[in-house]
Write a protein that holds these residues in place. Structure first.
Motif, PDB file in Angstrom:
ATOM      1  N   ALA A  73      57.738  16.600  70.976  1.00 39.10           N
ATOM      2  CA  ALA A  73      58.487  17.698  71.584  1.00 39.10           C
ATOM      3  C   ALA A  73      57.856  18.989  71.100  1.00 39.10           C
ATOM      4  CB  ALA A  73      59.960  17.638  71.173  1.00 39.10           C
ATOM      5  N   ASP A  74      57.915  20.037  71.906  1.00 38.27           N
ATOM      6  CA  ASP A  74      57.257  21.274  71.523  1.00 38.27           C
ATOM      7  C   ASP A  74      58.214  22.251  70.862  1.00 38.27           C
ATOM      8  OD1 ASP A  74      58.761  21.949  73.671  1.00 38.27           O
ATOM      9  OD2 ASP A  74      57.112  22.671  74.931  1.00 38.27           O
ATOM     10  N   HIS A  75      59.404  21.796  70.533  1.00 34.76           N
ATOM     11  CA  HIS A  75      60.353  22.654  69.843  1.00 34.76           C
ATOM     12  C   HIS A  75      61.268  21.772  69.005  1.00 34.76           C
ATOM     13  CE1 HIS A  75      63.447  21.270  72.660  1.00 34.76           C
ATOM     14  NE2 HIS A  75      62.542  21.421  73.610  1.00 34.76           N
ATOM     15  N   PRO A  76      61.875  22.328  67.946  1.00 36.26           N
ATOM     16  CA  PRO A  76      62.762  21.518  67.114  1.00 36.26           C
ATOM     17  C   PRO A  76      63.968  21.022  67.899  1.00 36.26           C
ATOM     18  CG  PRO A  76      62.160  23.580  66.029  1.00 36.26           C
ATOM     19  CD  PRO A  76      61.729  23.697  67.461  1.00 36.26           C
ATOM     20  N   THR A  77      64.461  19.861  67.496  1.00 41.83           N
ATOM     21  CA  THR A  77      65.688  19.333  68.084  1.00 41.83           C
ATOM     22  C   THR A  77      66.715  19.140  66.977  1.00 41.83           C
ATOM     23  OG1 THR A  77      64.872  17.059  67.834  1.00 41.83           O
ATOM     24  CG2 THR A  77      64.459  18.148  69.935  1.00 41.83           C
ATOM     25  N   LEU A  78      67.964  19.379  67.289  1.00 38.78           N
ATOM     26  CA  LEU A  78      69.042  19.261  66.316  1.00 38.78           C
ATOM     27  C   LEU A  78      69.732  17.915  66.460  1.00 38.78           C
ATOM     28  CD1 LEU A  78      70.749  22.784  66.400  1.00 38.78           C
ATOM     29  CD2 LEU A  78      69.061  21.910  64.779  1.00 38.78           C
ATOM     30  N   ARG A  79      70.013  17.298  65.327  1.00 40.32           N
ATOM     31  CA  ARG A  79      70.764  16.038  65.311  1.00 40.32           C
ATOM     32  C   ARG A  79      71.818  16.134  64.213  1.00 40.32           C
ATOM     33  NH1 ARG A  79      67.850  12.510  68.373  1.00 40.32           N
ATOM     34  NH2 ARG A  79      65.608  12.906  68.567  1.00 40.32           N
ATOM     35  N   PRO A  80      72.974  15.527  64.424  1.00 39.23           N
ATOM     36  CA  PRO A  80      73.998  15.551  63.368  1.00 39.23           C
ATOM     37  C   PRO A  80      73.591  14.660  62.204  1.00 39.23           C
ATOM     38  CG  PRO A  80      74.701  14.142  65.174  1.00 39.23           C
ATOM     39  CD  PRO A  80      73.427  14.801  65.632  1.00 39.23           C
ATOM     40  N   LEU A  81      74.079  14.985  61.017  1.00 43.39           N
ATOM     41  CA  LEU A  81      73.885  14.117  59.863  1.00 43.39           C
ATOM     42  C   LEU A  81      74.851  12.942  59.949  1.00 43.39           C
ATOM     43  CD1 LEU A  81      73.579  16.636  56.884  1.00 43.39           C
ATOM     44  CD2 LEU A  81      71.765  15.711  58.332  1.00 43.39           C
ATOM     45  N   THR A  82      74.413  11.795  59.458  1.00 46.17           N
ATOM     46  CA  THR A  82      75.340  10.676  59.333  1.00 46.17           C
ATOM     47  C   THR A  82      76.299  10.960  58.178  1.00 46.17           C
ATOM     48  OG1 THR A  82      73.952   9.477  57.765  1.00 46.17           O
ATOM     49  CG2 THR A  82      73.527   9.104  60.116  1.00 46.17           C
ATOM     50  N   ASP A  83      77.346  10.153  58.071  1.00 49.63           N
ATOM     51  CA  ASP A  83      78.289  10.325  56.961  1.00 49.63           C
ATOM     52  C   ASP A  83      77.577  10.194  55.621  1.00 49.63           C
ATOM     53  OD1 ASP A  83      80.431  10.671  58.716  1.00 49.63           O
ATOM     54  OD2 ASP A  83      80.859   8.522  58.803  1.00 49.63           O
ATOM     55  N   ALA A  84      76.662   9.196  55.511  1.00 52.22           N
ATOM     56  CA  ALA A  84      75.932   9.010  54.260  1.00 52.22           C
ATOM     57  C   ALA A  84      75.041  10.210  53.970  1.00 52.22           C
ATOM     58  CB  ALA A  84      75.094   7.732  54.330  1.00 52.22           C
ATOM     59  N   GLN A  85      74.351  10.739  54.993  1.00 57.55           N
ATOM     60  CA  GLN A  85      73.472  11.881  54.784  1.00 57.55           C
ATOM     61  C   GLN A  85      74.251  13.137  54.409  1.00 57.55           C
ATOM     62  OE1 GLN A  85      71.469  11.662  58.581  1.00 57.55           O
ATOM     63  NE2 GLN A  85      69.588  10.904  57.645  1.00 57.55           N
ATOM     64  N   LEU A  86      75.435  13.299  54.986  1.00 57.81           N
ATOM     65  CA  LEU A  86      76.246  14.463  54.632  1.00 57.81           C
ATOM     66  C   LEU A  86      76.625  14.419  53.153  1.00 57.81           C
ATOM     67  CD1 LEU A  86      77.746  17.034  55.370  1.00 57.81           C
ATOM     68  CD2 LEU A  86      79.676  15.620  56.135  1.00 57.81           C
TER      69      LEU A  86
END
Length: 448
Positions: free
Chosen positions: A11-24
């Motif tokens: 992709a030519d630009h950043p994409t946003l993804r939510p954090l998982t519960d563990a990552q949060l």
């Protein structure tokens, strides 16, 4: 693997993804303890043979292309809080100079804090060739993007990409992006059904963690330490016979070796600390079908409440098995919900002892034309006051107990590990059968 050019960005630009519960939970822990090496995952190798350093760098670029988690930032300014911002591939990642590859330089590389908001959660380092011709290559990850299974995937992918760069028959291309969480989404589930699942899980944990037992240890002076607690390390080893009986015991009970060891650990804690009710933290995998090849943090820690009073070993193992299966069914739960159920602060775990059981799989980086030997570095810090790691191999069982040196006395740590060793299922020693007095005898009365 089917490979293609890493210069072609996903992709030519950043994409946003939510954090998982563990990552949060890991993101929050990192904010409080940014220098905690217990949140770092290190894989280091001493490599002998004709290592092509430029090819290894290109291979790493291909692997970071394939796994979005390795080129993600984790800022806290998303619309609803922390997010994962997947960056476009940016070419060859920067490599750190490990000098002569000494233990001191490797430890410094391991201890260097990550800035999750501005740098990807992976660093690579390489040393100058030593007098013996070996080179140290090291890869340090933040746990927010890496777990034990993912570390194996990373090493195998890196070896495949290096072979493609260096072997005469290698295909000069890059692996396609891994599937797993970045695959095409499945049809959306009806919100009411999802809400119902969340409500049932919340009710389960509220019931299971109600009126929690008193803590095993007094609370530390600071409720959330600014850095990882200095660790005291104890180790116990058993041989192939113990491993065989451990597996036989698990099969007979319809359980796993992990459950057998968890039951022994719970009983040991109850014995040493005089408790009949303990809450352990135990890891569960969140990997789903199609995610076996994905590098990411897909493991979380769940509380397992074990009641010990009046239970023999069989009943205790049965209880651990049943509650482990229940926890698996309710594993998708935010850490904050567990904290509320147990009546603790958001950043405090509802357990003071954890156990991690793994089947021994020595780290390997099979680089084409080279020989690699894994180098182990002890983290030096511990997140939890009592942290037992059990590694099961075909010929050995290795138990490593890391304890908080500030709150767990050395004698108590020794007592816990000794009790675990004593409570494990043990092989029955072989003894020769007693002579049969009715059998034939020699003239001097000795059995023939």
């Amino acid at each position: 693997m089917t490979l293609r050019d890493p210069a072609a960005p996903a992709a030519d630009h950043p994409t946003l993804r939510p954090l998982t519960d563990a990552q949060l939970g890991l993101w929050l822990a990192h904010q409080m303890r940014p220098g905690d090496t217990d949140l770092h995952v290190l894989r280091a190798f001493r490599i002998s043979g004709p290592l092509d350093r430029a090819a290894l760098a290109r291979a790493l670029a291909r692997v970071t292309y394939r796994h979005p988690a390795l080129r993600s930032l984790h800022p806290g300014d998303g619309p609803d809080g922390p997010v994962r911002r997947v960056q476009p591939p940016s070419g060859t990642p920067c490599w750190h100079d490990l000098g002569t590859g000494s233990d001191r330089e490797l430890a410094a590389f391991h201890r260097r804090p990550f800035d999750l908001e501005t740098e990807p959660p992976v660093r690579a380092g390489i040393s100058r060739p030593g007098h013996d011709g070996t080179t140290l290559a090291a890869f340090c990850f933040h746990h927010i993007a890496m777990d034990g299974v993912s570390a194996v995937v990373f090493c195998l992918d890196l070896a495949d990409a290096y072979r493609a760069e260096t072997s005469p028959d290698g295909v000069r291309a890059t692996p396609a992006p891994a599937t797993g969480r970045d695959r095409a989404p499945a049809p959306a589930q009806a919100p009411a059904s999802r809400d119902g699942d969340d409500a049932r899980s919340a009710a389960y944990w509220a019931d299971r963690l109600a009126a929690p037992p008193p803590p095993l240890l007094p609370a530390p002076a600071g409720r959330v330490p600014p850095t990882g607690r200095p660790a005291r390390v104890r180790e116990l080893r058993r041989g192939a016979a113990t491993v065989r009986v451990l597996r036989q015991t698990a099969r007979a009970a319809g359980a796993t070796p992990h459950m057998v060891l968890t039951a022994a650990y719970a009983a040991a804690l109850g014995e040493v600390f005089g408790r009949d009710d303990v809450i352990l933290g135990t890891p569960v995998s969140l990997r789903a079908s199609g995610e076996a090849d994905l590098v990411d943090c897909l493991v979380t820690l769940l509380p397992l409440r074990v009641q010990l009073a009046g239970r023999d070993r069989t009943a205790l193992l049965r209880q651990v098995r049943e509650r482990s299966l229940e926890a698996q069914r309710h594993r998708a739960v935010p850490a904050a919900a567990l904290a509320r159920a147990a009546g603790t602060a958001v950043l405090e775990s509802p357990y003071q002892a954890v156990i991690d059981v793994r089947h021994e799989q020595p780290p390997a980086l099979p680089l084409w034309g080279c020989v690699s030997e894994a180098v182990h570095v002890e983290p030096g810090s511990v997140q939890y006051p009592l942290d037992l790691e059990a590694r099961i191999g075909d010929g050995s069982l290795r138990l490593v107990l890391r304890t908080d040196a500030a709150t767990v006395p050395a004698l108590q740590a020794d007592a816990v590990l000794a009790a675990v060793g004593r409570l494990l299922p043990h092989p029955v020693p072989w003894r020769a059968a007693p002579p049969d007095s009715s059998g034939p005898t020699s003239p001097k009365g000795v059995p023939a």
